[in-house]
Design an enzyme around this catalytic site. Structure first.
Site, PDB file in Angstrom:
ATOM      1  CG  HIS A  15     -32.379 -29.936  40.260  1.00 15.47           C
ATOM      2  ND1 HIS A  15     -31.467 -29.438  39.376  1.00 15.47           N
ATOM      3  CD2 HIS A  15     -33.403 -30.421  39.512  1.00 15.47           C
ATOM      4  CE1 HIS A  15     -31.913 -29.578  38.150  1.00 15.47           C
ATOM      5  NE2 HIS A  15     -33.082 -30.184  38.195  1.00 15.47           N
ATOM      6  CG  HIS A  67     -31.522 -34.159  33.097  1.00 13.45           C
ATOM      7  ND1 HIS A  67     -31.133 -33.600  31.904  1.00 13.45           N
ATOM      8  CD2 HIS A  67     -32.519 -33.375  33.572  1.00 13.45           C
ATOM      9  CE1 HIS A  67     -31.862 -32.516  31.677  1.00 13.45           C
ATOM     10  NE2 HIS A  67     -32.697 -32.356  32.671  1.00 13.45           N
TER      11      HIS A  67
END
Ligand code: G3P
Ligand code: CA
Length: 253
Positions: free
Chosen positions: A8, A50
């Site tokens: 991730h 992100h």
């Protein structure tokens, strides 16, 4: 059945997320795939970030979309995580593709923005230049529809927002999107949910394994493996791999 271990934001438990260091760590740890987040710089370069701003993960401040590629590249993207990573730079998609060099598939999450159509038009030629295997993911249904239009040959994954969608509700919403994967939150799925989705023809790979404590993380990982999910993103892909390997021998419960 095999379970896909997806690092991730790279192996972001070990190295600053979405940087070359995190990608290298994911490869070193033997992740099956790497997930990352896509945004567009002011001058139209695809950058792995992100958040909408650079504040949390760099020594700079401001919105990613209002900074040029050169400005983004001048930032330190490592020291916030650990001083040992000082000097680590923000990574651009082209660099990530070159670094991974087809060794593992990539899961590219397109973050929400008014500039998604522009991002997709930049993504198309970038992916044409690589033979890496790619899945496009998004929480936003509109983004998935646009992705299908721009990149019809790529598999799509719908990241299902938290809120306890039943499998039937998720399937009903997923149908018009043309996605192949449903991605529920790790704590909002059970074996029946997975079975229903799989019987409807979807792969189920989870997101959001909690990392507040090692015990909680491992419990969530064991839960996903037992549910029959086909994969999950994890900050600690090596731990997920261990749980997958051990699961066959662990007592039920
Ligand atoms: O695996 C998907 C996951 O990355 C979605 O959540 O917030 O980490 O991008 P987020
Ligand atoms: Ca993501």
């Amino acid at each position: 059945m095999s379970f896909q271990v997806i690092a991730h934001r790279g192996a972001s438990g070990y190295a600053p997320e979405n940087t070359a260091a995190a990608f290298r760590a994911a490869l070193t740890l033997g992740a099956d795939a790497i997930e990352t987040d896509l945004r567009l710089s002011k001058d139209g370069r695809i950058v792995l970030m992100h958040d909408a701003t650079v504040d949390r993960t760099t020594d700079g401040s401001g919105r990613v979309e209002e900074l040029t590629a050169a400005e983004l590249k001048s930032l330190d993207a490592g020291a916030w995580f650990d001083p040992a990573y000082r000097g680590e730079r923000v990574l651009f998609l082209e660099e990530a593709l070159a670094l991974v060099d087809r060794r593992v598939p990539l899961v590219l999450e397109i973050k929400e923005s008014a500039r998604v159509p522009h991002l997709l038009s930049e993504l198309k030629p970038a992916l044409r230049r690589t033979s890496s295997s790619v899945v496009i993911s998004s929480f936003a249904q509109q983004t998935l529809l646009l992705a299908r239009e721009h990149l019809p040959s790529l598999p799509l994954a719908w990241l299902i927002p938290r809120g306890r969608f039943t499998a039937a509700e998720a399937i009903a919403q997923a149908r018009p999107l043309g996605v192949q994967q449903l991605c529920p939150h790790a704590l909002e799925v059970d074996a029946q949910w997975v079975r229903t989705a799989q019987e409807a023809g979807y792969a189920v790979r989870a997101w959001g394994i909690p990392g507040h404590s090692p015990a909680e993380m491992v419990r969530a990982m064991r839960h996903l493996v037992r549910c029959g999910a086909s994969g999950a993103t994890a900050d600690f892909p090596d731990v997920l791999r261990s749980v997958v390997t051990l699961s066959a021998n662990l007592p039920a419960g």
